[in-house]
Design a protein around this motif. Structure first.
Motif, PDB file in Angstrom:
ATOM      1  N   SER A   1       2.588   1.610  -3.456  1.00  0.00           N
ATOM      2  CA  SER A   1       1.678   2.043  -4.520  1.00  0.00           C
ATOM      3  C   SER A   1       1.285   3.506  -4.358  1.00  0.00           C
ATOM      4  CB  SER A   1       0.437   1.157  -4.566  1.00  0.00           C
ATOM      5  OG  SER A   1      -0.305   1.313  -3.381  1.00  0.00           O
ATOM      6  N   SER A   2       1.150   3.981  -3.130  1.00  0.00           N
ATOM      7  CA  SER A   2       0.806   5.396  -2.951  1.00  0.00           C
ATOM      8  C   SER A   2       1.981   6.289  -3.343  1.00  0.00           C
ATOM      9  CB  SER A   2       0.384   5.677  -1.509  1.00  0.00           C
ATOM     10  OG  SER A   2       1.487   5.555  -0.640  1.00  0.00           O
ATOM     11  N   ILE A   3       3.202   5.852  -3.047  1.00  0.00           N
ATOM     12  CA  ILE A   3       4.376   6.641  -3.453  1.00  0.00           C
ATOM     13  C   ILE A   3       4.522   6.609  -4.963  1.00  0.00           C
ATOM     14  CG2 ILE A   3       6.895   6.691  -3.374  1.00  0.00           C
ATOM     15  CD1 ILE A   3       6.690   5.804  -0.453  1.00  0.00           C
TER      16      ILE A   3
ATOM     17  N   ARG B   1       2.158   6.256  -7.161  1.00  0.00           N
ATOM     18  CA  ARG B   1       1.100   7.074  -7.755  1.00  0.00           C
ATOM     19  C   ARG B   1       1.463   8.548  -7.666  1.00  0.00           C
ATOM     20  NH1 ARG B   1      -3.395   6.257  -4.488  1.00  0.00           N
ATOM     21  NH2 ARG B   1      -3.415   4.132  -5.244  1.00  0.00           N
ATOM     22  N   ARG B   2       2.093   8.948  -6.559  1.00  0.00           N
ATOM     23  CA  ARG B   2       2.480  10.335  -6.388  1.00  0.00           C
ATOM     24  C   ARG B   2       3.590  10.715  -7.373  1.00  0.00           C
ATOM     25  NH1 ARG B   2       4.573  11.231  -0.855  1.00  0.00           N
ATOM     26  NH2 ARG B   2       2.892   9.804  -0.390  1.00  0.00           N
ATOM     27  N   ARG B   3       4.463   9.774  -7.706  1.00  0.00           N
ATOM     28  CA  ARG B   3       5.541  10.060  -8.655  1.00  0.00           C
ATOM     29  C   ARG B   3       5.039  10.218 -10.069  1.00  0.00           C
ATOM     30  NH1 ARG B   3       9.981   5.600  -7.019  1.00  0.00           N
ATOM     31  NH2 ARG B   3      10.474   6.393  -4.966  1.00  0.00           N
ATOM     32  N   ARG B   4       3.898   9.600 -10.398  1.00  0.00           N
ATOM     33  CA  ARG B   4       3.398   9.628 -11.767  1.00  0.00           C
ATOM     34  C   ARG B   4       2.586  10.867 -12.097  1.00  0.00           C
ATOM     35  NH1 ARG B   4       1.107   3.926 -11.311  1.00  0.00           N
ATOM     36  NH2 ARG B   4       2.992   2.716 -11.168  1.00  0.00           N
TER      37      ARG B   4
ATOM     38  N   ALA C   1       0.834  -1.211   0.000  1.00  0.00           N
ATOM     39  CA  ALA C   1       0.000   0.000   0.000  1.00  0.00           C
ATOM     40  C   ALA C   1       0.864   1.253   0.000  1.00  0.00           C
ATOM     41  CB  ALA C   1      -0.930  -0.010   1.206  1.00  0.00           C
ATOM     42  N   THR C   2       1.919   1.247   0.804  1.00  0.00           N
ATOM     43  CA  THR C   2       2.810   2.413   0.852  1.00  0.00           C
ATOM     44  C   THR C   2       3.526   2.599  -0.473  1.00  0.00           C
ATOM     45  OG1 THR C   2       3.140   2.029   3.205  1.00  0.00           O
ATOM     46  CG2 THR C   2       4.729   3.449   2.105  1.00  0.00           C
TER      47      THR C   2
END
Length: 83
Positions: A48-50, A52-55, A45-46
């Motif tokens: 994937s959230s990081i 997503r933030r990079r994209r 989860a961590t």
């Protein structure tokens, strides 16, 4: 820890919980397996959230156009023909 490490933790936890019947004195391997799976899920989860933030695509800045005109004088030598 990357995504691969998290998946390995989940797999190792599942193996310890569901596929083994070992008994160790003082250690509950089922509980250790569940803890590994929970830590692996938190890691996924961590990650994937990081990721997503990079994209996030930032639109390019508006180009600055310089409208000032520079007076040009031609003396015959500055353009390279009189050398």
């Amino acid at each position: 820890m990357g995504l691969g490490g998290c998946i390995i933790l989940i797999a190792a936890g599942a193996i310890l919980t569901f596929a083994t019947d070992w008994d160790m004195q003082g250690v509950n391997l089922d509980l250790v397996g569940v803890i590994f799976m929970i830590v692996g899920l938190i890691g996924v989860a961590t990650f994937s959230s990081i990721a997503r933030r990079r994209r996030v695509v930032v639109p390019p800045a508006t180009p600055v156009v310089d409208d000032t005109t520079h007076p040009r004088t031609r003396d015959g030598y500055s353009d390279g023909y009189g050398v």
